[in-house]
Motif scaffolding. Structure first.
Motif, short mmCIF file in Angstrom:
data_model
loop_
_atom_site.label_atom_id
_atom_site.label_comp_id
_atom_site.label_asym_id
_atom_site.label_seq_id
_atom_site.Cartn_x
_atom_site.Cartn_y
_atom_site.Cartn_z
N GLY A 1 2.96 44.76 24.87
CA GLY A 1 1.74 44.02 25.17
C GLY A 1 0.48 44.61 24.57
O GLY A 1 -0.58 43.98 24.64
N LYS A 2 0.57 45.79 23.98
CA LYS A 2 -0.62 46.41 23.39
C LYS A 2 -0.91 45.79 22.02
O LYS A 2 -0.06 45.20 21.38
N THR A 3 -2.15 45.96 21.57
CA THR A 3 -2.57 45.48 20.25
C THR A 3 -2.46 46.63 19.26
O THR A 3 -3.06 47.69 19.45
N VAL A 4 -1.69 46.40 18.19
CA VAL A 4 -1.45 47.42 17.19
C VAL A 4 -2.04 46.97 15.86
O VAL A 4 -1.75 45.87 15.39
N CYS B 1 4.49 43.86 20.88
CA CYS B 1 3.06 44.08 20.68
C CYS B 1 2.41 42.91 19.96
O CYS B 1 3.08 42.15 19.24
N LYS B 2 1.10 42.79 20.14
CA LYS B 2 0.30 41.91 19.30
C LYS B 2 -0.06 42.72 18.07
O LYS B 2 -0.67 43.79 18.17
N VAL B 3 0.33 42.25 16.89
CA VAL B 3 0.15 43.02 15.67
C VAL B 3 -0.94 42.40 14.80
O VAL B 3 -0.84 41.24 14.40
N ALA C 1 4.48 34.62 9.27
CA ALA C 1 5.47 33.73 9.89
C ALA C 1 6.13 34.38 11.10
O ALA C 1 6.58 33.68 12.02
N LEU C 2 6.18 35.71 11.11
CA LEU C 2 6.78 36.44 12.23
C LEU C 2 5.80 36.63 13.38
O LEU C 2 6.19 37.08 14.46
N GLY C 3 4.52 36.32 13.15
CA GLY C 3 3.54 36.44 14.21
C GLY C 3 2.45 37.47 14.00
O GLY C 3 1.62 37.69 14.88
N VAL C 4 2.43 38.11 12.84
CA VAL C 4 1.38 39.07 12.52
C VAL C 4 0.10 38.33 12.15
O VAL C 4 0.14 37.36 11.38
N THR C 5 -1.03 38.78 12.66
CA THR C 5 -2.32 38.16 12.39
C THR C 5 -3.13 39.04 11.44
O THR C 5 -3.40 40.21 11.75
N TYR C 6 -3.49 38.51 10.30
CA TYR C 6 -4.33 39.26 9.36
C TYR C 6 -5.79 39.10 9.77
O TYR C 6 -6.24 38.02 10.16
N THR C 7 -6.52 40.21 9.68
CA THR C 7 -7.91 40.21 10.11
C THR C 7 -8.69 41.19 9.25
O THR C 7 -8.14 41.80 8.33
N ASN C 8 -9.97 41.35 9.53
CA ASN C 8 -10.77 42.34 8.81
C ASN C 8 -10.76 43.66 9.57
O ASN C 8 -10.40 43.71 10.75
N ASP D 1 -5.40 48.96 20.20
CA ASP D 1 -5.11 50.12 21.05
C ASP D 1 -4.47 51.24 20.23
O ASP D 1 -4.63 52.43 20.55
N ILE D 2 -3.74 50.86 19.20
CA ILE D 2 -3.06 51.80 18.31
C ILE D 2 -3.33 51.35 16.89
O ILE D 2 -3.21 50.17 16.58
N ILE D 3 -3.68 52.29 16.01
CA ILE D 3 -3.91 51.98 14.60
C ILE D 3 -3.02 52.88 13.76
O ILE D 3 -3.00 54.10 13.96
N SER D 4 -2.29 52.29 12.82
CA SER D 4 -1.41 53.07 11.95
C SER D 4 -1.78 52.79 10.49
O SER D 4 -1.91 51.63 10.09
N LEU D 5 -1.94 53.85 9.72
CA LEU D 5 -2.39 53.75 8.33
C LEU D 5 -1.19 53.75 7.38
O LEU D 5 -0.36 54.66 7.43
#
Length: 330
Positions: free
Chosen positions: A145-148, A169-171, A184-191, A200-204
């Motif tokens: 449920g966290k935003t990654v 997670c919300k990705v 298509a899998l549910g990932v949202t592109y953003t700025n 909540d979590i950021i991965s580079l």
């Protein structure tokens, strides 16, 4: 028979490359020292030099390699920020790399850092070995449920994003070009500003370039959600380490997991257990209970090392057959 000289060679490099070379038949010579101005002469008589992430391959070194007859620089890694590609081209030296080697290996290590920081399994392991079975201080959170936020959706970023989707997670993702399959899998592109403000979590998972150096800095850290977890398995230079330390001290950065470090070339891939480390910055980092550092081991799986060895030797073979495969271009 063409000769390949390896710099920064570790015992596992020798084992895997010698095994894969049975199908190619090159002459291999291994040195455990890094490529530097004072070690470049070790490449005398070589057709190819094979280097790793912390070897130096600037214009002066490339000029010396060319004078010694080296025709190809073969990186046994994906990153190439340590090579002056323009200088290599000017001296007629090709540059090739291994663009993808078990991206799952690095993605899974990023997840391991994330889960260890969260559930504090490293602390629990040490406690239990000392017969301390108390749970105080080991509280974590549900990743579900966290935003990654995933910065960079190349092969590794894609693999990481898919794992996070599996966690429920919300990705959110950022890259120059959106990946339609991930969308298509549910990932949202953003700025980046929106990602930093909500994740909540950021991965580079992006390369180190002039435009990405210190992308995590005092300004961007201040815009992040308070208590954010930051994971970096990409390149150390993406993070301004001193700014990260400041953010850890004031609680803006909740936890930090890194497999890479800005000054790692002086530390990583060596046993310094008997030395006094002079790098005060990494000593300060290691003092935090909410920081985990691993020494550039994210790639370190059997599958990845097999693929690195095979693709590197295939790149060399293609070069001598008149083809530049996996070429690094200017």
């Amino acid at each position: 028979m063409q000769k390949i000289v390896f710099y920064s060679a570790q015992p596992y490099d020798i084992r895997f490359f010698e095994k894969e070379n049975s199908s190619f038949g090159y002459e291999l010579e291994f040195f455990d020292v890094q490529l530097r101005s004072h070690t470049v002469q070790l490449a005398e008589g070589a057709d190819v030099v094979c280097i790793f992430v912390n070897d130096h391959c600037h214009a002066g070194i490339i000029e010396k390699l060319a004078a010694q007859g080296v025709k190809l620089i073969a990186l046994r890694c994906a990153g190439f920020n340590n090579v002056d590609v323009a200088a290599a081209a000017a001296h007629g030296i090709g540059v090739v790399r291994v663009p993808a080697y078990s991206p799952q290996a690095v993605a899974e290590h990023a997840v391991a850092l994330m889960m260890t920081l969260n559930r504090k399994t490293h602390k629990a392991y040490n406690r239990v070995r000392e017969q301390n079975f108390a749970l105080n201080g080991l509280l974590g959170f549900d990743v579900f449920g966290k935003t990654v936020g995933v910065v960079g959706t190349g092969n590794i970023g894609q693999a990481f994003a898919k794992i996070m989707l599996g966690f429920g997670c919300k990705v959110l993702a950022f890259d120059v070009v959106a990946n339609k399959d991930l969308e298509a899998l549910g990932v949202t592109y953003t700025n980046l500003p929106d990602m930093f403000a909500t994740a909540d979590i950021i991965s580079l998972h992006c390369p180190l370039m002039d435009s990405t150096r210190h992308m995590i800095n005092e300004t961007t850290l201040a815009t992040m959600k308070k208590g954010v977890m930051l994971i970096n398995t990409s390149r150390g230079g993406l993070v301004d380490t001193k700014a990260a330390i400041h953010a850890l001290k004031n609680g803006q950065l909740g936890s930090l997991g890194i497999d890479v470090y800005e000054q790692e070339e002086k530390l990583f891939f060596r046993d310094l257990s008997g030395d006094i480390i002079q790098d005060d910055t990494i000593q300060r980092l290691m003092s935090f209970p909410n920081v985990i550092i691993t020494a550039h081991q994210a790639f370190f799986t059997q599958e990845a090392l097999t693929q690195i060895s095979n693709v590197t030797l295939e790149n060399v073979q293609a070069f001598f057959n008149g083809e530049l495969r996996n070429q690094v271009k200017i």
